[in-house]
Design a protein around this motif. Structure first.
Motif, PDB file in Angstrom:
ATOM      1  N   VAL A  45      -8.777  30.511  -8.214  1.00 56.71           N
ATOM      2  CA  VAL A  45      -8.133  32.500  -7.706  1.00 56.71           C
ATOM      3  C   VAL A  45      -6.495  31.252  -7.297  1.00 56.71           C
ATOM      4  CG1 VAL A  45      -8.257  34.157  -6.674  1.00 56.71           C
ATOM      5  CG2 VAL A  45     -10.688  32.984  -7.221  1.00 56.71           C
ATOM      6  N   HIS A  46      -7.067  30.530  -6.209  1.00 57.25           N
ATOM      7  CA  HIS A  46      -5.647  30.099  -5.828  1.00 57.25           C
ATOM      8  C   HIS A  46      -4.440  29.705  -7.219  1.00 57.25           C
ATOM      9  CE1 HIS A  46      -7.442  29.018  -2.273  1.00 57.25           C
ATOM     10  NE2 HIS A  46      -7.567  30.165  -2.061  1.00 57.25           N
ATOM     11  N   LEU A  47      -4.875  28.943  -7.888  1.00 59.97           N
ATOM     12  CA  LEU A  47      -3.951  28.384  -9.506  1.00 59.97           C
ATOM     13  C   LEU A  47      -3.518  29.798 -10.057  1.00 59.97           C
ATOM     14  CD1 LEU A  47      -3.137  25.691 -10.670  1.00 59.97           C
ATOM     15  CD2 LEU A  47      -5.069  26.024 -11.930  1.00 59.97           C
ATOM     16  N   VAL A  48      -4.418  30.897 -10.367  1.00 57.99           N
ATOM     17  CA  VAL A  48      -4.052  32.023 -10.853  1.00 57.99           C
ATOM     18  C   VAL A  48      -2.981  32.641 -10.339  1.00 57.99           C
ATOM     19  CG1 VAL A  48      -4.179  33.971 -11.800  1.00 57.99           C
ATOM     20  CG2 VAL A  48      -5.865  32.222 -11.610  1.00 57.99           C
ATOM     21  N   ALA A  49      -3.207  32.795  -9.271  1.00 57.87           N
ATOM     22  CA  ALA A  49      -2.057  33.486  -7.993  1.00 57.87           C
ATOM     23  C   ALA A  49      -0.771  32.144  -8.069  1.00 57.87           C
ATOM     24  CB  ALA A  49      -2.431  33.486  -6.107  1.00 57.87           C
ATOM     25  N   ALA A  50      -1.176  31.555  -8.010  1.00 60.15           N
ATOM     26  CA  ALA A  50       0.428  29.966  -7.581  1.00 60.15           C
ATOM     27  C   ALA A  50       0.649  30.232  -9.331  1.00 60.15           C
ATOM     28  CB  ALA A  50      -0.182  29.153  -7.575  1.00 60.15           C
ATOM     29  N   LYS A  51       0.697  30.262 -10.650  1.00 59.19           N
ATOM     30  CA  LYS A  51       1.274  30.913 -11.541  1.00 59.19           C
ATOM     31  C   LYS A  51       1.133  32.086 -11.517  1.00 59.19           C
ATOM     32  CE  LYS A  51      -1.462  28.048 -15.049  1.00 59.19           C
ATOM     33  NZ  LYS A  51      -3.308  27.415 -14.994  1.00 59.19           N
ATOM     34  N   SER A  52       1.586  33.272 -11.302  1.00 57.91           N
ATOM     35  CA  SER A  52       1.981  34.236 -11.298  1.00 57.91           C
ATOM     36  C   SER A  52       3.477  33.903 -10.508  1.00 57.91           C
ATOM     37  CB  SER A  52       1.102  35.184 -10.361  1.00 57.91           C
ATOM     38  OG  SER A  52       1.023  35.907  -9.123  1.00 57.91           O
ATOM     39  N   LEU A  53       3.095  33.458  -9.844  1.00 60.97           N
ATOM     40  CA  LEU A  53       5.056  32.954  -8.787  1.00 60.97           C
ATOM     41  C   LEU A  53       6.024  32.217  -9.861  1.00 60.97           C
ATOM     42  CD1 LEU A  53       3.828  32.410  -5.030  1.00 60.97           C
ATOM     43  CD2 LEU A  53       4.473  34.459  -5.939  1.00 60.97           C
ATOM     44  N   LEU A  54       5.738  31.434 -10.490  1.00 56.65           N
ATOM     45  CA  LEU A  54       6.536  30.803 -11.629  1.00 56.65           C
ATOM     46  C   LEU A  54       6.256  31.181 -12.576  1.00 56.65           C
ATOM     47  CD1 LEU A  54       4.411  27.085 -12.458  1.00 56.65           C
ATOM     48  CD2 LEU A  54       5.938  27.459 -10.487  1.00 56.65           C
ATOM     49  N   ASP A  55       5.678  32.170 -12.962  1.00 59.82           N
ATOM     50  CA  ASP A  55       6.129  33.362 -13.764  1.00 59.82           C
ATOM     51  C   ASP A  55       6.764  34.355 -13.825  1.00 59.82           C
ATOM     52  OD1 ASP A  55       3.962  32.138 -15.906  1.00 59.82           O
ATOM     53  OD2 ASP A  55       2.748  33.144 -14.975  1.00 59.82           O
TER      54      ASP A  55
END
Ligand code: GLU
Length: 425
Positions: A79-89
């Motif tokens: 879940v943390h990874l998905v959220a972090a990727k959204s910030l990169l995106d």
């Protein structure tokens, strides 16, 4: 609906500050009919240990701080990874040397704190910060936001050492498009020298207080008063705390950890406790002190132990104190506060008291009084001539509960043995 959490990092024991934070969250949840969550923040894998998790759980269980939901942060890495990727995106974060960094936007963040009021942080003072390390693990300020948002935490109640983290966390909420919780940063706890409470002050883990003979309800009462108050009342039962607790009554200044006050509170709660429960709690303390064995304790019978505990608890501050005092109920050498010296006259009087006692068929309070007064009258003596010598010899101490009560509980055989030994000396 109120949802709060206690989020310890399992890198050591549950200490006083952590316990106070846990308690305030628990009290708020229980007062509001809300949900209390225990979330183990174990993302720092190098410093987190299973032993520490076990200790935290044990300490909270001892304090009676039960939780409604339990999470481990490392179970939520996907879940943390998905959220972090959204910030990169969305351009809020960028990658550098394998680590992922949050880009601090220009401007300022105001933390509207329930306790501290509005605190403004200028972003000039805040550098871009890592949210994901190059080894793939996540950093506290990031995961705490993802988890608090996902767990729909309504109030973040924690120590004010986290206040400087809060603007970063607020920026992350905004970048993730998540709803902000309310924040309440608890004023710090000071040692007696008015510096931040730490190991230096000899204040240790919560479970250490159990070992030292403190009752969980006294600890809870004590922790509650580290910041919260209700008029000038000092002694609270757990139910009263739940009923009366409110965030509004948390003061804005630091509170001082006062061990003398803790001992006094423990004394008050020992007086409030059911005597049978005290007796059950005493067993390990008595055995640990030696001389009275577990078998002796069991053979003494609950009734006698309960009576003894009820009489003796008034002067005790901890279960260790009471365990020591309970020794006088057993046929063992007891510690005597002062040396008793008899003159010939006293020797004669006590000898006749011993004779009267040893013929008794019943040794209840009234029997003791009748026999003692009878022997004194026959000798033409007064109670005050020998009361001190008898009390010190039989109970070890010059002060204490009523003499007849004490002699009755200690029992005929032990009383006569101790007195005869005194006469022979
Ligand atoms: N894991 C953090 C700590 O133990 C939690 C802080 C917070 O409650 O956000 O200090």
């Amino acid at each position: 609906m109120v949802r709060v959490r206690f989020a310890p990092s399992p890198t050591g024991y549950l200490h006083v500050g952590g316990a106070r934070t846990a308690l305030f969250n628990w009290l708020y949840a229980r007062n509001q009919g809300g949900t209390f969550i225990l979330r183990i923040e174990d993302t720092d894998q190098e410093r987190s240990t299973q032993e520490s998790i076990d200790q935290i759980v044990k300490a909270m269980t001892w304090l009676g701080l039960d939780w409604d939901e339990y999470y481990r942060q490392t179970d939520r890495t996907d879940v943390h990874l998905v959220a972090a990727k959204s910030l990169l995106d969305n351009g809020s974060a960028y990658e550098q040397d394998g680590a992922w960094w949050f880009k601090v936007p220009p401007g300022e963040t105001v933390v509207h704190d329930i306790l501290a009021g509005d605190v403004t942080f200028n972003h000039d003072q805040i550098k871009d910060f890592v949210i994901r390390r190059s080894d793939g693990t996540f950093v506290y300020n990031f995961v705490v936001v993802v988890d608090d948002a996902d767990m729909e935490i309504t109030h973040v109640i924690r120590g004010d050492d986290h206040l400087t983290n809060t603007p970063k966390q607020i920026m992350l909420y905004r970048a993730l498009g998540r709803k902000l919780p309310k924040f309440a940063h608890l004023p710090m706890i000071l040692g007696p020298d008015r510096t931040r409470l730490s190991k230096r002050h000899g204040v240790t883990s919560v479970l250490e207080y159990r070992r030292r003979g403190f009752l969980p309800e006294a600890m809870v009462n004590f922790f509650a008063r580290l910041g919260w108050s209700h008029g000038d009342q000092e002694v609270f039962t757990r139910d009263e705390l739940v009923k009366l607790f409110s965030l509004k009554r948390i003061g804005s200044s630091a509170s001082v950890f006062d061990e003398e006050k803790l001992r006094w509170l423990n004394q008050q709660h020992m007086k409030l406790a059911a005597p049978k429960r005290l007796v059950d709690l005493l067993r390990p303390f008595v055995v640990e002190l030696g001389s009275v064995t577990e078998e002796m304790w069991n053979e003494a019978g609950d009734e006698r132990l309960v009576q003894g505990a009820e009489l003796l608890r008034h002067r005790c501050h901890t279960l260790v104190d009471l365990a020591k005092m309970m020794h006088i109920l057993f046929p063992v050498e007891i510690e005597v506060e002062e040396e008793v010296k008899l003159d010939d006259r006293q020797r004669e009087v006590i000898a006749s008291i011993c004779d009267a006692f040893s013929q008794a068929s019943s040794f209840a309070h009234d029997d003791v009084e009748r026999l003692l007064r009878g022997a004194l009258a026959a000798q033409g003596a007064k109670l005050k001539d020998v009361a001190h010598a008898i009390r010190v010899t039989v109970t070890g101490s010059a002060v204490g509960p009523g003499l007849f009560d004490m002699l009755s509980v200690i029992g005929k055989k032990i009383v006569v043995t101790r007195l005869r030994k005194l006469i022979r000396r």
